[in-house]
Every structure is written in structure tokens, then in C-alpha cells.
Design a protein around this motif. Structure first.
Motif, PDB file in Angstrom:
ATOM      1  N   GLY A  31      30.839  34.425  40.619  1.00  0.00           N
ATOM      2  CA  GLY A  31      29.643  34.452  39.796  1.00  0.00           C
ATOM      3  C   GLY A  31      29.486  35.819  39.149  1.00  0.00           C
ATOM      4  N   VAL A  32      28.620  35.878  38.182  1.00  0.00           N
ATOM      5  CA  VAL A  32      28.392  37.124  37.456  1.00  0.00           C
ATOM      6  C   VAL A  32      27.499  38.057  38.269  1.00  0.00           C
ATOM      7  N   ARG A  33      27.505  39.330  37.894  1.00  0.00           N
ATOM      8  CA  ARG A  33      26.628  40.303  38.555  1.00  0.00           C
ATOM      9  C   ARG A  33      25.179  39.843  38.476  1.00  0.00           C
ATOM     10  N   VAL A  47      31.971  45.126  45.610  1.00  0.00           N
ATOM     11  CA  VAL A  47      31.849  43.764  45.088  1.00  0.00           C
ATOM     12  C   VAL A  47      32.586  43.639  43.756  1.00  0.00           C
ATOM     13  N   LEU A  48      33.497  42.688  43.707  1.00  0.00           N
ATOM     14  CA  LEU A  48      34.151  42.286  42.465  1.00  0.00           C
ATOM     15  C   LEU A  48      33.542  40.953  42.080  1.00  0.00           C
ATOM     16  N   ASP A  54      34.550  29.342  33.572  1.00  0.00           N
ATOM     17  CA  ASP A  54      34.345  27.994  34.103  1.00  0.00           C
ATOM     18  C   ASP A  54      35.351  27.798  35.232  1.00  0.00           C
ATOM     19  N   LEU A  55      34.892  27.851  36.474  1.00  0.00           N
ATOM     20  CA  LEU A  55      35.782  27.778  37.621  1.00  0.00           C
ATOM     21  C   LEU A  55      36.361  26.381  37.840  1.00  0.00           C
ATOM     22  N   GLU A  74      25.313  30.172  46.011  1.00  0.00           N
ATOM     23  CA  GLU A  74      24.649  29.304  45.035  1.00  0.00           C
ATOM     24  C   GLU A  74      25.523  29.062  43.806  1.00  0.00           C
ATOM     25  N   ILE A  75      26.809  28.752  44.026  1.00  0.00           N
ATOM     26  CA  ILE A  75      27.710  28.514  42.897  1.00  0.00           C
ATOM     27  C   ILE A  75      28.452  27.180  43.017  1.00  0.00           C
TER      28      ILE A  75
END
Length: 172
Positions: A31-33, A47-48, A54-55, A74-75
Motif C-alpha cells: 500500500g501507499v504511504r 518501511v518500504l 494494482d496488485l 487493510e489491503i
């Protein structure tokens, strides 16, 4: 910059992470920051993040990342097929949270964002089965409620019915 921060959810998530994978550790956050990323960094984690790819379309981006663990907070409920992504993760540890399916509420669907929808809201046993089938062994779990400050039957039920499910799993 960010919408209202869900402090209870973030506190439970961070506490769970710290119990199963104490800092310092390098993690890939699917997920994004976001504000939780910042809380993890303040707690000593490196954290990377993925960049919003789109996974479902390119799950292989998780294959060649050297990290202590992958976190998916939450992804997975947003993916059409989380199985493929979960199989491709090469890290030995996975820490994830999902919203649980509630019998008294429909799956989440944003009215303004076409991406912010849940393909899946799992029952705990369904998510456990998904992890097992994708070669993960569950080591620890935690559930918590998500009460809201409204009046009605659903808000009352939210005070007693677990909404979130956290899982720590290791590669089989």
C-alpha cells in the motif's frame, strides 16, 4: 493531507506488529504511504511501500524484495484474487489485518472512489483458509471491535462484534 486518522485501529495494529515483530525490522507495506506508515517508522521500523500498483495485475512486485516481513494492513480485501499475491511473497513472515464480514452490514463500497471497494470481507475461518492454501501457517491472531458514536441497532452491535482481524503468519 490525510482524512481523519482511525486512531483505535492504528493503535491495535501497531501494538500487534510490535508484539510479533519487534523493531528494528525492515518491512514491505503493501500500500501507499499513510499515517500508519509514519507511526511504524516512528516506532523504529524501516518501511518500504508499494506505490499504488494494482496488485491483482502485477503481484510479482513482491517477489524480489529483501525484507524481514511483509505487512498488508487493510489491503487484501480490495484485491480480486489475494491468493496469487500471497503465494508470491518470498518473505518468511506476514502480518496482516482485514475487516471482518459483519452479518448486519454490507461490504464497503465508496460512493466517490472506484478503487476503494471491498471485493471480499472475510469471516475469520475463510481468511485462515486462504492463508493456509497460499502456504502460510498462522502463528498469532487478534480481533477487535470498531464502535461508532451513533445511535441505533448497528452502532450498538459494533460495540460487541469484532470488526478487525489481525494475523501473524510464517511461511510453511
Amino acid at each position: 493531507m490525510y482524512k481523519k486518522t482511525p486512531s483505535k485501529r492504528y493503535k491495535h495494529t501497531l501494538d500487534f506488529l510490535q508484539r510479533v515483530l519487534p523493531a528494528p525490522a525492515v518491512i514491505l507495506d503493501l500500500g501507499v504511504r499513510n499515517p500508519l506508515t509514519e507511526l511504524m517508522e516512528q516506532s523504529g521500523y524501516t518501511v518500504l511501500n508499494t506505490q499504488g500498483e494494482d496488485l491483482d495485475e502485477i503481484p510479482e512486485i513482491v517477489k524480489n524484495v529483501e525484507v524481514d516481513a511483509v505487512v498488508a494492513f487493510e489491503i487484501l480485501e480490495h484485491l480480486l484474487s489475494p491468493f496469487v499475491l500471497l503465494k508470491m511473497i518470498k518473505a518468511e513472515k506476514l502480518i496482516t489485518t482485514i475487516p471482518l464480514k459483519l452479518w448486519f452490514a454490507n461490504a464497503y463500497k465508496s460512493k466517490t472512489d472506484d478503487w476503494d471497494r471491498h471485493y471480499h470481507e472475510f469471516e475469520d475461518w475463510q481468511f485462515d483458509w486462504l492463508l493456509d492454501k497460499s502456504n502460510w501457517k498462522i502463528k498469532k491472531t487478534l480481533k477487535w471491535t470498531s464502535p461508532i458514536d451513533k445511535i441505533g441497532v448497528r452502532p450498538l452491535l459494533r460495540r460487541f462484534t469484532p470488526r478487525y482481524y489481525a494475523v501473524y503468519a510464517a511461511r510453511k
